[in-house]
Design a protein around this motif. Structure first.
Motif, mmCIF file in Angstrom:
data_model
loop_
_atom_site.group_PDB
_atom_site.id
_atom_site.type_symbol
_atom_site.label_atom_id
_atom_site.label_comp_id
_atom_site.label_asym_id
_atom_site.label_seq_id
_atom_site.Cartn_x
_atom_site.Cartn_y
_atom_site.Cartn_z
ATOM 1 N N LEU A 1 -66.729 -21.124 86.645
ATOM 2 C CA LEU A 1 -67.749 -20.160 87.048
ATOM 3 C C LEU A 1 -67.222 -19.377 88.236
ATOM 4 O O LEU A 1 -66.872 -19.961 89.273
ATOM 5 C CB LEU A 1 -69.054 -20.876 87.405
ATOM 6 C CG LEU A 1 -69.689 -21.719 86.289
ATOM 7 C CD1 LEU A 1 -70.969 -22.376 86.791
ATOM 8 C CD2 LEU A 1 -69.964 -20.876 85.054
ATOM 9 N N ALA B 1 -70.980 -27.826 82.813
ATOM 10 C CA ALA B 1 -71.155 -26.982 84.005
ATOM 11 C C ALA B 1 -69.994 -27.107 84.967
ATOM 12 O O ALA B 1 -69.611 -26.136 85.632
ATOM 13 C CB ALA B 1 -72.459 -27.344 84.709
ATOM 14 N N VAL C 1 -77.014 -26.615 78.870
ATOM 15 C CA VAL C 1 -75.667 -26.853 79.391
ATOM 16 C C VAL C 1 -75.694 -28.186 80.120
ATOM 17 O O VAL C 1 -76.519 -28.402 81.014
ATOM 18 C CB VAL C 1 -75.218 -25.732 80.346
ATOM 19 C CG1 VAL C 1 -73.820 -26.021 80.888
ATOM 20 C CG2 VAL C 1 -75.251 -24.380 79.641
ATOM 21 N N TYR D 1 -74.511 -20.955 89.969
ATOM 22 C CA TYR D 1 -75.007 -21.679 88.797
ATOM 23 C C TYR D 1 -75.714 -20.779 87.790
ATOM 24 O O TYR D 1 -75.720 -21.060 86.590
ATOM 25 C CB TYR D 1 -75.923 -22.826 89.243
ATOM 26 C CG TYR D 1 -77.354 -22.434 89.546
ATOM 27 C CD1 TYR D 1 -78.370 -22.662 88.620
ATOM 28 C CD2 TYR D 1 -77.707 -21.848 90.758
ATOM 29 C CE1 TYR D 1 -79.677 -22.322 88.885
ATOM 30 C CE2 TYR D 1 -79.012 -21.502 91.034
ATOM 31 C CZ TYR D 1 -79.998 -21.741 90.101
ATOM 32 O OH TYR D 1 -81.302 -21.391 90.370
ATOM 33 N N LEU E 1 -74.484 -19.428 84.264
ATOM 34 C CA LEU E 1 -74.624 -20.171 83.013
ATOM 35 C C LEU E 1 -75.619 -19.505 82.071
ATOM 36 O O LEU E 1 -75.548 -19.692 80.855
ATOM 37 C CB LEU E 1 -75.063 -21.609 83.312
ATOM 38 C CG LEU E 1 -74.046 -22.484 84.068
ATOM 39 C CD1 LEU E 1 -74.695 -23.782 84.515
ATOM 40 C CD2 LEU E 1 -72.820 -22.755 83.201
#
Length: 959
Positions: free
Chosen positions: A24, A19, A14, A29, A32
């Motif tokens: 999200l 990102a 990614v 993080y 992902l």
């Protein structure tokens, strides 16, 4: 886009742009990871990935691996609490990521640490141009839908919500015009901060006694002395909050989750010359939040964590490169502050005396209210003091690579030292177990446990890993990957030698305790029979820290055994082999496959509590007594103790094999499709075996005799030994489609069809029958047979370019989102933990019922399981229902975002985002009265669903 013609590795990448463009939930993080095939989740949303101790890396399983086995690195630095449950030290902001890479199967020998997937994050670098961003994301309950309401809810509740995530990052050159770095190509920086302020809550449910049950027995008096409720019994029952639901059986409340986080990040890159580059980074997070929000006693949790490194890359010549990295990472966890009663449950004081609970305790170490487990109702957990710890990892890694002809060779070494000081606290305030509400009213418990003191483990371990790797380009179409890794994995140990274990080889039956039919020790001249300590004696630093350092009976337990009381396992060779074959030489169709072996670094929790048991702490267990006469029947030492943490002398790091074979096809210049068969297995996973369990039916064969008088090792109750022997199997078909769209758009589709089976869910799994581990073989608790994930960023196809005012004002829109649809998580149906139905003498391990019908027959809506489908087994037998044998409800979640960029001046712009998590407001049922204990008033009912539709607005200024 290019297919991979040089490696067998199955994984994903990614980029920084992806990102930050993808929405999200909570901007955690590690969400992902779930965009790739083969990843199952045990949380209802990405927002929940920020767990109790930071970002929760143990909430996702990759390719059937145990959730605590993945490796996490930031710029090559370990970002995982290897001594604990696998949480990350820092939760790096997506805006600081340069790339996010997952290697899940058939990876080469340079990957190590533990046996699971490897997640590697690279932090952004500064560049010759200054660039930066400032942002804020906000949520509010005014724009949130109503949350899931459990059965019996009288008045629907919208949980309060206040959430702000704001921060900034800037990068660029460091220079002095005319004096230093005038070309802006030598020294660069990247720096920033990220903050979160969260005030959220969730609707939670307790199964509580009805008003009639609370008064089902008359109060004891001079004329009523039997079958009556005592003052202590009524006080214990009244720790349950009164029902507030229409059926009078449940209590719904808001479980509070206030949280503050802050992150400071700095990275520097220095090009010394054309052959030498030096870089370094420092990331520091601080989390403060509320601990135990569903318990009777809450506390404040304070966790600073960090990762830091210095890296030197040396280009020796055009074909030779060496990279040396030294690093320091870790965290501090403080949980012994801000201890308070949980007002959400109606608790006004943490002291027993405030509730007229005046019964005598065994050790008088804590004045706080006890934990209470009552068959048919939710457990009331009260932890008087929680642990504090300090975790540090010091590491050095060197990677050397050289190209010789058509061989790309790599070799390296990774050395790390783990240190963790942690307090270990048994149930110092006591833990009652009652088989019915009537017994609780009378104060007649089936089990009671209480610990005498608080201890500290000073855990240490070293690990050395080496590898060699050869990527051999046989010809322009075939590449073979060959590698070998070897790991020295020192068993964890305590620097004070204050960790004990029970070793059957040192148990002398001729010196066994004498235990009467009531389970009371009447004679025990050798109270530590079978216990052993590491090394030859206590070190000098144990003086003043270990209370029994001069006790002759304790000193006799030293037998020059290994420091961790476990022999080092040296045969950790881990071969890796794979191939990539370009079928037509045009880099459009590639067949790849690989096989590898990895070894798991056991998390330290199997060891830490071995300092909080005999001979350092007494954990007394009493069976079948009355709360008001805890101390009058016998002394604390007369009640056999449980050994909660012991370990097989030959405990080995689990070995995991993984393999894959597949095809990668380039469908167009911007589209690649991939399909793989991915599998893994292990035959020596660890679990907790109760070596002092009785065979099923023993108590029925000896009526009226306490199990403590029948144990193989008299003088002890349960003895839980960490040992190998559990198995797991994972087989899957994984498909992945990637497409790039003009103006930065992307589409990723991942599909997994899999089956994951095991007989031990985690490192500390207790089988219902330690004599028959295979009877627990069934779906893994995170088994989701089918998973579909679609993520996309789609720039709307008009006015993305151009300087006209209307194009700037009305153009540059894009939509993005993540859709996840998957099979439900399996449900483990059990009998109450206080049940002695099997006759094996164990009440702390949940037993399973018999299956006598269809678990889904005649139920609908929020009543998900049919209680009539299960039955208590015949006394003296174990249930036949499979562990985790019911599939939970299907998971279905759609997150959608609308984004617009407003160009301001040249490189300066403003992004506006309106994001909707669970946009259709479809509340997928997620948790079924966990744990699903047969006989509870809310058995089989849905108690947790996905979050309601939640709006989030964001403003981002970038240059």
């Amino acid at each position: 886009m290019q297919v991979n013609t040089t490696s067998a590795e199955v994984g994903s990448l990614v980029t920084s742009t992806e990102a930050t463009n993808l929405m999200l939930n909570g901007r955690n993080y590690i969400q992902l990871i779930a965009l790739s095939p083969g990843v199952s989740q045990t949380v209802a949303s990405g927002f929940a990935l920020f767990g109790t101790y930071g970002v929760s890396s143990n909430a996702q399983s990759v390719n059937g691996g145990r959730t605590d086995t993945a490796n996490y690195f930031i710029d090559g630095v370990d970002n995982k609490d290897n001594g604990g449950g696998g949480n990350n030290f820092v939760n790096i902001s997506p805006d600081a990521l340069d790339q996010f890479r997952t290697a899940s199967s058939a990876y080469d020998a340079s990957y190590g640490g533990s046996s699971g997937a490897t997640i590697s994050v690279a932090i952004k670098n500064g560049t010759q141009q200054f660039h930066g961003i400032a942002y804020e994301y906000l949520r509010n309950d005014a724009i949130q839908a109503y949350a899931f309401q459990p059965l019996g809810t009288v008045t629907p509740v919208k949980p309060p919500l206040r959430y702000n995530n704001f921060g900034w990052f800037v990068g660029g050159p460091i220079y002095i015009p005319g004096h230093f770095n005038t070309n802006k190509d030598k020294l660069f920086f990247f720096v920033g901060q990220d903050f979160k302020r969260q005030r959220t809550s969730t609707v939670a449910t307790l199964a509580v006694p009805t008003a009639a049950q609370r008064t089902s027995l008359p109060p004891c008096s001079s004329s009523v002395t039997t079958g009556c409720s005592t003052a202590t019994g009524r006080a214990l029952v009244n720790l349950f909050p009164a029902s507030n639901t229409s059926d009078g059986k449940s209590f719904n409340y808001l479980s509070l989750n206030p949280l503050n986080t802050q992150e400071y990040l700095f990275k520097i890159d220095y090009n010394v010359n054309s052959k030498n580059q030096i870089s370094g980074h420092y990331v520091h997070d601080l989390y403060t939040g509320l601990g135990a929000p569903t318990g009777l006693i809450t506390f404040q949790r304070h966790i600073p964590g960090l990762t830091s490194s210095v890296q030197w890359t040396r280009t020796i010549n055009a074909k030779t490169l060496n990279t040396l990295t030294v690093s320091f990472s870790g965290n501090l966890i403080t949980e012994s502050q801000g201890i308070a009663p949980n007002g959400q449950l109606g608790i006004t004081s943490i002291l027993r005396s405030a509730y007229n609970l005046n019964y005598p305790t065994l050790f008088n170490f804590s004045p706080d209210i006890p934990s209470v487990t009552t068959t048919g109702f939710s457990t009331l957990t009260a932890t008087a003091i929680n642990f504090d710890n300090c975790q540090r990892i010091y590491a050095a890694k060197d990677d050397f690579s050289r190209i010789i002809g058509n061989h790309s060779l790599k070799a390296g070494v990774y050395v790390w030292r783990g240190r963790k000081n942690q307090t270990s606290i048994p149930a110092i305030n006591g833990n009652f177990g009652f088989t019915s509400i009537q017994n609780e009213l009378m104060g007649n418990f089936s089990t009671y446990q209480e610990g005498s003191s608080i201890q500290q483990v000073q855990a240490r371990f070293s690990q050395v890993e080496t590898y060699v790797q050869d990527d051999w380009t046989v010809n322009h179409r075939l590449t073979i990957n060959m590698g070998l890794r070897w790991q020295y994995m020192q068993p964890i140990f305590s620097a004070l030698n204050n960790a004990s274990a029970f070793d059957p080889n040192y148990y002398d039956p001729t010196h066994a305790a004498t235990v009467n039919a009531a389970g009371i020790i009447t004679s025990n001249p050798y109270p530590y029979n079978g216990l052993v300590l590491p090394g030859a004696g206590f070190p000098a630093q144990a003086q003043g820290r270990v209370s029994v350092v001069n006790n002759p009976q304790v000193l006799a337990l030293f037998h020059n055994l290994p420091l961790g009381l476990v022999n080092t396992y040296w045969n950790t060779e881990a071969p890796r082999i794979g191939f990539a074959y370009d079928t037509n030489g045009k880099q459009t169709t590639v067949i790849h496959g690989g096989f590898g072996i990895s070894y798991e670094r056991l998390e330290g929790n199997y060891y830490y509590n071995s300092v909080a048991q005999l001979p350092f702490t007494t954990v007394a267990n009493i069976s079948n007594g009355n709360a008001d006469t805890l101390t009058s029947a016998s002394s604390a030492a007369a009640n056999p103790s449980t050994i909660t943490n012991s370990y097989d002398r030959n405990l080995q790091p689990p070995r995991v094999m993984n393999w894959s074979v597949g095809v990668q096809q380039k469908l167009a210049n911007d589209t690649i499709a991939e399909i793989n068969y991915v599998g893994s297995s292990s035959g020596n996973l660890t679990y907790y075996k109760n070596i002092n369990q009785l065979p099923g039916g023993t108590l029925q064969q000896h009526p009226g005799i306490s199990p403590q008088a029948l144990r193989p090792y008299l003088g002890y109750q349960d003895i839980f030994q960490s040992t190998n022997g559990a198995i797991s199997n994972y087989n899957s078909l994984q498909a992945h489609l990637q497409k790039r769209i003009n103006n930065g758009g992307t589409v990723n589709v991942s599909y997994t069809w899999s089956k994951s089976l095991t007989d031990a869910q985690d490192y500390n799994y207790n089988p219902q029958d330690s004599f028959n581990l295979r009877a627990d073989y069934g779906p893994q608790r995170y088994n989701q047979p089918q998973i579909l994930v679609i993520s996309y960023v789609y720039p709307l196809p008009f006015w993305q370019e151009g300087g006209e005012w209307y194009k700037k004002a009305l153009g540059k829109w894009q939509i993005s989102g993540i859709t996840r649809i998957s099979s439900g998580l399996p449900i483990n149906v059990t009998l109450p933990t206080n049940s002695a139905n099997s006759g094996d003498g164990v009440t702390s391990v949940a037993l399973r019922p018999n299956l006598v019908g269809d678990p889904r027959a005649g139920v609908s809506g929020k009543q998900f399981l049919n209680s009539a489908a299960f039955a208590t087994p015949t006394p003296g037998t174990f249930g036949n229902f499979q562990a985790y044998g019911v599939k939970g409800p299907t998971y279905d979640n759609w997150d959608v975002s609308l984004q617009k960029t407003f160009p301001i001046f040249e490189q300066l712009g403003v992004d506006f985002r309106a994001e909707m998590f669970n946009a259709p407001n479809h509340l997928s049922y997620f948790t079924i009265a966990a744990p699903a204990v047969l006989g509870t008033s809310n058995f089989g009912q849905v108690t947790v669903a996905t979050d309601p539709r939640t709006m989030e607005f964001a403003l981002r200024i970038h240059f």
